[in-house]
Design a protein around this motif. Structure first.
Motif, PDB file in Angstrom:
ATOM      1  N   GLU A 312     -23.369 -31.707  11.003  1.00 61.94           N
ATOM      2  CA  GLU A 312     -24.233 -30.916  11.862  1.00 61.94           C
ATOM      3  C   GLU A 312     -23.809 -29.462  12.067  1.00 61.94           C
ATOM      4  OE1 GLU A 312     -23.868 -34.256  14.677  1.00 61.94           O
ATOM      5  OE2 GLU A 312     -23.734 -34.761  12.582  1.00 61.94           O
ATOM      6  N   GLU A 313     -22.743 -29.013  11.389  1.00 64.29           N
ATOM      7  CA  GLU A 313     -22.278 -27.660  11.689  1.00 64.29           C
ATOM      8  C   GLU A 313     -23.103 -26.631  10.932  1.00 64.29           C
ATOM      9  OE1 GLU A 313     -20.250 -29.669   9.909  1.00 64.29           O
ATOM     10  OE2 GLU A 313     -18.732 -30.473  11.238  1.00 64.29           O
ATOM     11  N   LYS A 314     -24.411 -26.740  11.034  1.00 67.24           N
ATOM     12  CA  LYS A 314     -25.235 -25.837  10.250  1.00 67.24           C
ATOM     13  C   LYS A 314     -25.235 -24.432  10.817  1.00 67.24           C
ATOM     14  CE  LYS A 314     -26.278 -28.688   7.048  1.00 67.24           C
ATOM     15  NZ  LYS A 314     -25.172 -29.588   7.391  1.00 67.24           N
ATOM     16  N   GLY A 315     -24.802 -24.313  12.092  1.00 70.45           N
ATOM     17  CA  GLY A 315     -24.704 -22.981  12.685  1.00 70.45           C
ATOM     18  C   GLY A 315     -23.733 -22.121  11.893  1.00 70.45           C
ATOM     19  N   ILE A 316     -22.600 -22.727  11.519  1.00 68.77           N
ATOM     20  CA  ILE A 316     -21.575 -21.993  10.775  1.00 68.77           C
ATOM     21  C   ILE A 316     -22.112 -21.624   9.388  1.00 68.77           C
ATOM     22  CG2 ILE A 316     -19.306 -22.199   9.698  1.00 68.77           C
ATOM     23  CD1 ILE A 316     -19.136 -21.867  12.691  1.00 68.77           C
ATOM     24  N   ILE A 317     -22.771 -22.578   8.746  1.00 71.06           N
ATOM     25  CA  ILE A 317     -23.313 -22.291   7.418  1.00 71.06           C
ATOM     26  C   ILE A 317     -24.322 -21.165   7.504  1.00 71.06           C
ATOM     27  CG2 ILE A 317     -24.778 -23.234   5.583  1.00 71.06           C
ATOM     28  CD1 ILE A 317     -23.174 -25.654   5.579  1.00 71.06           C
ATOM     29  N   SER A 318     -25.142 -21.236   8.534  1.00 74.32           N
ATOM     30  CA  SER A 318     -26.157 -20.209   8.735  1.00 74.32           C
ATOM     31  C   SER A 318     -25.498 -18.849   8.922  1.00 74.32           C
ATOM     32  CB  SER A 318     -27.004 -20.580   9.948  1.00 74.32           C
ATOM     33  OG  SER A 318     -27.928 -19.573  10.221  1.00 74.32           O
ATOM     34  N   GLN A 319     -24.473 -18.827   9.776  1.00 74.14           N
ATOM     35  CA  GLN A 319     -23.762 -17.582  10.061  1.00 74.14           C
ATOM     36  C   GLN A 319     -23.162 -16.990   8.782  1.00 74.14           C
ATOM     37  OE1 GLN A 319     -20.296 -18.235  12.466  1.00 74.14           O
ATOM     38  NE2 GLN A 319     -19.686 -16.079  12.429  1.00 74.14           N
ATOM     39  N   CYS A 320     -22.499 -17.868   7.983  1.00 75.83           N
ATOM     40  CA  CYS A 320     -21.841 -17.389   6.767  1.00 75.83           C
ATOM     41  C   CYS A 320     -22.873 -16.907   5.756  1.00 75.83           C
ATOM     42  CB  CYS A 320     -20.988 -18.490   6.149  1.00 75.83           C
ATOM     43  SG  CYS A 320     -19.596 -18.980   7.181  1.00 75.83           S
ATOM     44  N   ALA A 321     -23.897 -17.762   5.526  1.00 71.24           N
ATOM     45  CA  ALA A 321     -24.871 -17.432   4.491  1.00 71.24           C
ATOM     46  C   ALA A 321     -25.598 -16.137   4.830  1.00 71.24           C
ATOM     47  CB  ALA A 321     -25.862 -18.574   4.324  1.00 71.24           C
ATOM     48  N   GLU A 322     -25.819 -15.898   6.128  1.00 71.52           N
ATOM     49  CA  GLU A 322     -26.538 -14.702   6.532  1.00 71.52           C
ATOM     50  C   GLU A 322     -25.726 -13.447   6.252  1.00 71.52           C
ATOM     51  OE1 GLU A 322     -27.753 -14.772  10.607  1.00 71.52           O
ATOM     52  OE2 GLU A 322     -29.453 -13.445  10.187  1.00 71.52           O
ATOM     53  N   LYS A 323     -24.424 -13.580   6.454  1.00 64.15           N
ATOM     54  CA  LYS A 323     -23.571 -12.399   6.368  1.00 64.15           C
ATOM     55  C   LYS A 323     -23.114 -12.110   4.930  1.00 64.15           C
ATOM     56  CE  LYS A 323     -20.152 -10.203   9.265  1.00 64.15           C
ATOM     57  NZ  LYS A 323     -19.375 -10.295  10.495  1.00 64.15           N
ATOM     58  N   LEU A 324     -23.001 -13.157   4.123  1.00 59.63           N
ATOM     59  CA  LEU A 324     -22.451 -12.976   2.769  1.00 59.63           C
ATOM     60  C   LEU A 324     -23.374 -12.097   1.937  1.00 59.63           C
ATOM     61  CD1 LEU A 324     -21.078 -16.554   2.065  1.00 59.63           C
ATOM     62  CD2 LEU A 324     -19.741 -14.438   2.203  1.00 59.63           C
ATOM     63  N   PRO A 325     -22.791 -11.315   1.019  1.00 62.15           N
ATOM     64  CA  PRO A 325     -23.609 -10.396   0.223  1.00 62.15           C
ATOM     65  C   PRO A 325     -24.668 -11.145  -0.594  1.00 62.15           C
ATOM     66  CG  PRO A 325     -21.315 -10.415  -0.543  1.00 62.15           C
ATOM     67  CD  PRO A 325     -21.367 -11.251   0.684  1.00 62.15           C
ATOM     68  N   ALA A 326     -25.852 -10.552  -0.667  1.00 63.30           N
ATOM     69  CA  ALA A 326     -26.976 -11.246  -1.299  1.00 63.30           C
ATOM     70  C   ALA A 326     -26.799 -11.369  -2.802  1.00 63.30           C
ATOM     71  CB  ALA A 326     -28.265 -10.506  -0.987  1.00 63.30           C
ATOM     72  N   ASP A 327     -25.953 -10.511  -3.386  1.00 64.77           N
ATOM     73  CA  ASP A 327     -25.858 -10.532  -4.839  1.00 64.77           C
ATOM     74  C   ASP A 327     -24.776 -11.480  -5.351  1.00 64.77           C
ATOM     75  OD1 ASP A 327     -23.770  -9.104  -3.852  1.00 64.77           O
ATOM     76  OD2 ASP A 327     -23.798  -7.573  -5.418  1.00 64.77           O
ATOM     77  N   LYS A 328     -24.201 -12.272  -4.455  1.00 63.93           N
ATOM     78  CA  LYS A 328     -23.193 -13.239  -4.903  1.00 63.93           C
ATOM     79  C   LYS A 328     -23.661 -14.652  -4.550  1.00 63.93           C
ATOM     80  CE  LYS A 328     -19.881 -10.031  -5.564  1.00 63.93           C
ATOM     81  NZ  LYS A 328     -19.403  -9.646  -6.883  1.00 63.93           N
ATOM     82  N   TYR A 460     -37.187 -37.687  12.769  1.00 64.92           N
ATOM     83  CA  TYR A 460     -36.489 -36.552  12.177  1.00 64.92           C
ATOM     84  C   TYR A 460     -35.156 -36.358  12.869  1.00 64.92           C
ATOM     85  CZ  TYR A 460     -41.073 -35.175  10.356  1.00 64.92           C
ATOM     86  OH  TYR A 460     -42.260 -35.131   9.704  1.00 64.92           O
ATOM     87  N   PRO A 461     -34.086 -36.093  12.103  1.00 64.61           N
ATOM     88  CA  PRO A 461     -32.814 -35.764  12.759  1.00 64.61           C
ATOM     89  C   PRO A 461     -32.981 -34.459  13.527  1.00 64.61           C
ATOM     90  CG  PRO A 461     -32.503 -36.151  10.396  1.00 64.61           C
ATOM     91  CD  PRO A 461     -33.977 -36.086  10.640  1.00 64.61           C
ATOM     92  N   GLU A 462     -32.505 -34.460  14.744  1.00 62.17           N
ATOM     93  CA  GLU A 462     -32.696 -33.306  15.609  1.00 62.17           C
ATOM     94  C   GLU A 462     -32.089 -32.043  15.014  1.00 62.17           C
ATOM     95  OE1 GLU A 462     -30.671 -33.517  19.345  1.00 62.17           O
ATOM     96  OE2 GLU A 462     -32.336 -32.563  20.402  1.00 62.17           O
ATOM     97  N   TRP A 463     -30.896 -32.210  14.419  1.00 59.14           N
ATOM     98  CA  TRP A 463     -30.214 -31.014  13.908  1.00 59.14           C
ATOM     99  C   TRP A 463     -31.000 -30.364  12.766  1.00 59.14           C
ATOM    100  CZ3 TRP A 463     -28.716 -30.576   8.877  1.00 59.14           C
ATOM    101  CH2 TRP A 463     -28.577 -31.762   8.140  1.00 59.14           C
ATOM    102  N   CYS A 464     -31.718 -31.194  11.978  1.00 60.05           N
ATOM    103  CA  CYS A 464     -32.528 -30.628  10.893  1.00 60.05           C
ATOM    104  C   CYS A 464     -33.668 -29.802  11.473  1.00 60.05           C
ATOM    105  CB  CYS A 464     -33.123 -31.724  10.017  1.00 60.05           C
ATOM    106  SG  CYS A 464     -31.919 -32.592   9.011  1.00 60.05           S
ATOM    107  N   VAL A 465     -34.320 -30.372  12.503  1.00 56.20           N
ATOM    108  CA  VAL A 465     -35.438 -29.680  13.143  1.00 56.20           C
ATOM    109  C   VAL A 465     -34.958 -28.329  13.677  1.00 56.20           C
ATOM    110  CG1 VAL A 465     -37.125 -29.801  15.011  1.00 56.20           C
ATOM    111  CG2 VAL A 465     -36.548 -31.866  13.708  1.00 56.20           C
TER     112      VAL A 465
END
Lengths: 498, 504
Positions: A312-328, A460-465
């Motif tokens: 469920e730690e999608k917050g962290i994934i979201s945070q990382c993916a948002e910040k990481l450079p788009a060309d990598k 639906y799993p709540e975290w997915c929603v």
């Protein structure tokens, strides 16, 4: 649902024309100059033609609707001995208009892999039970080997003699190796992390052995994978306190040592080093790590998001993916459930790996768009239908019945192979359909349809929603009465004692 | 030369066996599927692929297109776990093919109740049932049930039930007589025309008969004779229009496992484990001794002498290529199952032999092993392909290296067995291709080639025994703490070597 065209030939592995595996002793050759049809969904039959030298991936090679927007500068010679640079382009209509999902082409020494993709795990240089040609026959172009295991067996000496893991296993497509750090922690009892490296008891001799960042990269050079990972200091995602920060900062320092060693080795032209973002569940630590690692963007080919155990730690994934450079490329380690994959894709992740689809197959669980099927249950004993009649995998298209799989699962290795073939195809279809939907601009609709099918009445799993809500997709749109469940919501077919 | 051929129609298939030459025997076996307009052809001498629980071990359905896989034998007993057995529920055409995932246009399926290679002690059969073995224990199958199963799953060929006594105890004359009588009467039972609604008005089954009589020549002779004797009264009425049993039989089958067991009773393993089952692998620890092969040949000859020569002769569970060659040479056997070669893949052996055997090998290399035990450490750096005599590339998977499979075996990866199973079937199929070529082109020198083969290759199949030992060790070592256990063993081995050197 009409059957999707499944363009690869399953018969390839059986000595039919079209094979280009190296003979023992031959130098590895790429599929340079051959036309290769990748696994695609109906609207994106992609013929990829490659030639050596500096070149552009010119518009005519891309699907017509993308021709105008996609270009990348490529310095590409698909020979291990020559210069190869990871090239990666994300432009215009290949971005989802709603979510952060994107489709791209990742060109490595052994060919192009369309992203987002799922990477099956071949821990010991074989996808469990399959031959490399079978894996190729499924249209899979990128698999993962584990450094820790290959270093133990067959060992670096054998790998050097044969010329790397590609040659060892007769795999002419892309390959990724992890750094071995995770297994040190998960498999070895006496690992002690010092600034120098990870100190552990050698499983063979019992002697204290040091795995330094330099040593890890050196082993990965011998394996010769197209993508290699930095050695990182892994802590369990449950760890709290100063250790998390320490591990994150050490991972940054180790990244510098890895980059240094990799650059000096001269292998950086053929193999691509990925950094691993650490920092546990602490978003400020993650931010710090991201800042440090993004500073080194010119020296790394891509980024992995590590230290999460799925879930469920999608917050962290979201945070990382948002910040990481788009060309990598962004690689989320250890993710394999279909719902996890799709949420990650929506958050902007390009690659994921997991043993789940292959491991669960050995226990008799087949993955379908209506949720996993536990073929060991008595209710399948007389079911003469295939797992999924619309599935193009060898198992389903040859009409192998659920009944015979029930009869043989966990008794015959052949059942594990049959379900493994199906499950890997399922993962490829989930990702292939996602790519297709992103390109057509229908990804949110695809997500809603997938989740409705997959979780149906189970809820639906709540975290997915929530996670999808954060990128603008309302799973419940048009379905306000849908059930939502807490927890991981994985939809398992359990035995109900009757 | 063509001799009278036999054909019978099975629903929409025609089974046909033509003998191209009688001595030595070369033949051509075909099944024509009328509805699919497809002819499946098996040249003889040739091979039959074995299945376990209805599937070919280690292979997946995409491998079923490989050239060696044409005739597949399916023991039915594992399906008795559920009643009714699930293949009988298939509503469409070719129920056995479809329910197991085989292709009617590609594969000939034969079916027997029991696994012909399984010679474990079993509870005795009765007058009206055979004891069969499945995971849930012993099941009794009656001749009537067998008829039902067979008529609903419709294999291309089926073995009539046979009373083969499986017990280590030597048999009394009374028991033998009973065995012959039961086998004949169960054959008569399955030869009765099927009831009309089952499969259409003139549906016939292609029936194979297992030649009963054990290791007593007189008993074998009596059984063969009973196939030829005209029947009377009720019995004759039941199998009408046939006048004797042999007319309804399309071929003869010989299971060697029980014969070897009776001929070398001291090789029989005790029933060790608690459940009463011996692990299957242990059953094949010894290849057939040449002396017992010679006796078996004489027994088979006794069975065949009175019978017509136009029908295919099938041998199950032959144990070595040596035995196969002797059976082709001396009694003209047409088809052999690949059981031993498939088991070799289970224990990590890549077969590597050719017929005719290579000439001019230096003496120290003799006898050559029929394969390579890829568990052996010496292959860890061997990057050559599995076999020195590699089958043509169109026949096998990409030539993977010995070092790769050595690695996969050491790490318990199932892919090793997949690659080896494909390879071993290919090697065995090439062996039969060469046998047929010699029989066709230079039949007079076949015996000479066989003798040379026997001299060249180790008939004890030492490589299999060695591999089996290592396989067992690896299998015992598996699980948590494996590396530690292996380390211990290495130390022990090292100590043993040191001790040995010291003594010297």
């Amino acid at each position: 649902m009409p059957r999707e065209p499944f363009v690869s030939l399953f018969g390839r592995g059986n000595g039919q024309p079209g094979q280009t595996h190296p003979l023992p002793g031959q130098t590895p050759t790429s599929r340079n100059g051959t036309n290769r049809v990748l696994y695609t969904t109906p609207h994106t039959h992609t013929h990829i033609h490659r030639s050596s030298g500096v070149k552009f991936i010119s518009p005519p090679l891309l699907p017509p609707n993308l021709a105008a927007v996609a270009y990348t500068t490529v310095i590409a010679v698909p020979q291990l001995s020559c210069r190869v640079v990871l090239q990666y382009g994300v432009r215009g209509s290949r971005l989802c208009h709603t979510t952060r999902a994107r489709v791209s082409r990742m060109k490595l020494a052994h060919g192009v892999t369309l992203l987002p993709t799922f990477m099956p795990v071949a821990t010991q240089a074989a996808i469990k039970g399959l031959t490399p040609q079978q894996v190729e026959g499924l249209g899979i172009t990128l698999i993962l080997n584990n450094t820790y295991h290959l270093n133990l067996r067959p060992g670096i000496k054998v790998l050097r003699e044969v010329g790397g893991a590609h040659q060892l296993q007769g795999w002419n497509h892309n390959l990724l190796t992890d750094s071995g750090g995770f297994q040190l922690v998960s498999l070895s009892k006496f690992t002690k992390i010092t600034e120098e490296g990870a100190l552990f008891a050698s499983p063979f001799t019992g002697e204290p052995t040091m795995l330094t960042p330099e040593e890890s990269i050196s082993i990965q050079h011998a394996i010769g994978a197209d993508i290699i990972m930095q050695l990182d200091d892994v802590v369990s995602s449950l760890t709290v306190g100063p250790r998390v920060g320490e591990a994150m900062r050490r991972s940054v320092r180790w990244l510098d040592r890895c980059i240094d060693f990799h650059d000096k080795s001269g292998r950086n032209k053929a193999q691509n080093l990925f950094a691993i973002v650490q920092g546990g569940l602490d978003s400020s630590l993650r931010d710090e790590c991201l800042d440090e690692m993004i500073k080194r963007r010119k020296k790394v080919a891509g980024y992995a998001i590590g230290g999460l155990s799925g879930g469920e730690e999608k917050g962290i994934i979201s945070q990382c993916a948002e910040k990481l450079p788009a060309d990598k490329p962004r690689y989320s380690m250890g993710i394999g459930f279909a719902e996890d994959l799709l949420v990650c894709v929506a958050l902007g992740v390009d690659m994921a790996d997991c043993v789940f689809p292959t491991r669960t197959a050995r226990f008799g669980v087949a993955l379908t768009f209506k949720g996993p099927l536990n073929l060991k249950l008595g209710k399948h004993a007389k079911d003469l239908n295939p797992i999924d009649p619309t599935c193009p995998c060898p198992t389903c298209s040859n009409g192998v019945s659920r009944a015979i799989l029930h009869h043989t699962a966990t008794h015959e290795t052949a059942a594990a192979h049959a379900i493994t073939l199906h499950n890997l195809t399922f993962q490829a279809r989930v990702m292939g359909q996602a790519r297709d939907a992103i390109m057509k601009g229908t990804f949110p609709t695809y997500l809603r349809g997938f989740f409705e099918n997959y979780f149906g009445d189970a809820g639906y799993p709540e975290w997915c929603v929530n996670a999808l809500q954060s990128v603008g997709v309302d799973l419940l749109e048009g379905n306000p009465e849908a059930k939502i469940v807490k927890g991981d919501g994985a939809r398992w077919e359990h035995s109900r004692a009757e | 030369m063509s001799s009278p051929s036999l054909s019978s129609s099975l629903l929409s298939s025609t089974f046909r066996f033509e003998i191209e030459s009688i001595t030595p025997r070369l033949g051509n076996l075909t099944v024509y599927r009328k509805s699919l307009k497809k002819l499946i052809q098996v040249q003889t001498p040739g091979l039959i692929t074995c299945t376990s629980r209805g599937v070919i071990p280690h292979l997946s359905s995409d491998h079923h297109l490989n050239p060696p896989i044409k005739w597949i034998h399916v023991p039915f007993e594992s399906f008795l776990e559920h009643s009714p057995p699930f293949p009988t529920l298939h509503p469409g055409p070719y129920p056995l093919h479809s329910s197991l995932g085989f292709r009617p246009e590609q594969h000939i399926l034969s079916m027997s109740l029991r696994d012909p290679a399984d010679d474990r002690d079993m509870p005795p059969n009765g007058n009206q049932f055979v004891s069969a073995l499945c995971l849930r224990g012993v099941r009794k199958a009656s001749p009537d049930q067998w008829r039902d199963y067979v008529s609903s799953v419709q294999p291309d060929l089926v073995l009539a039930l046979s009373d083969i006594p499986f017990s280590s105890a030597s048999l009394s004359q009374k028991r033998l007589t009973k065995s012959i009588e039961r086998s004949a009467s169960w054959l008569a039972n399955i030869l009765r025309p099927l009831p009309a609604p089952a499969t259409g008005p003139d549906a016939n089954l292609n029936i194979l008969v297992h030649m009963a009589g054990g290791i007593i020549p007189a008993a074998r002779q009596a059984f063969s004779q009973s196939l030829l004797d005209p029947l009377f009264d009720k019995e004759a009425e039941a199998i009408k229009p046939l006048t004797n049993l042999d007319e309804g039989v399309v071929g003869y089958s010989f299971d060697l496992a029980p014969l070897h067991k009776s001929l070398s009773p001291n090789l029989t393993l005790p029933t060790t484990s608690k459940s009463g089952f011996i692990p299957f692998l242990d059953l094949f620890s010894t290849p057939p001794a040449p002396s017992s092969t010679a006796q078996i040949i004489s027994l088979i000859r006794t069975s065949l002498t009175p019978l017509p020569t136009t029908k295919p002769r099938i041998v199950h569970s032959a144990g070595s290529p040596h035995e196969v060659l002797a059976l082709i040479r001396d009694v003209g056997i047409d088809l052999f199952d690949a059981h031993w070669a498939q088991r070799a893949a289970d224990v990590g052996v890549a077969l590597d032999f050719v017929f005719p055997a290579p000439v001019g090998l230096p003496d120290p290399e003799l006898p050559r092993q029929v394969g390579h035990n890829l568990y052996d450490k010496r292959y860890s750096h061997d990057f050559s392909s599995f076999a020195d005599f590699h089958p043509p590339p169109a026949y096998t998977p990409v030539p993977y290296t010995r070092a790769y499979v050595h690695h996969l075996l050491c790490t318990h990866e199932m892919s090793a067995h997949t690659l080896l199973a494909l390879h071993n079937l290919a090697v065995l199929d090439m062996f039969f291709v060469s046998v047929r070529r010699v029989l066709l082109e230079e039949p007079e020198s076949f015996s000479q080639h066989v003798a040379h083969f026997e001299q060249t290759y180790d008939e004890k199949l030492g490589v299999l025994a060695e591999a089996r030992k290592l396989w067992t060790e690896v299998s015992l070592a598996r699980g948590k703490g494996r590396l530690a256990r292996e380390r211990e063993k290495q130390n022990q081995d090292a100590q043993n070597i040191n001790g040995y050197e010291y003594k010297k």
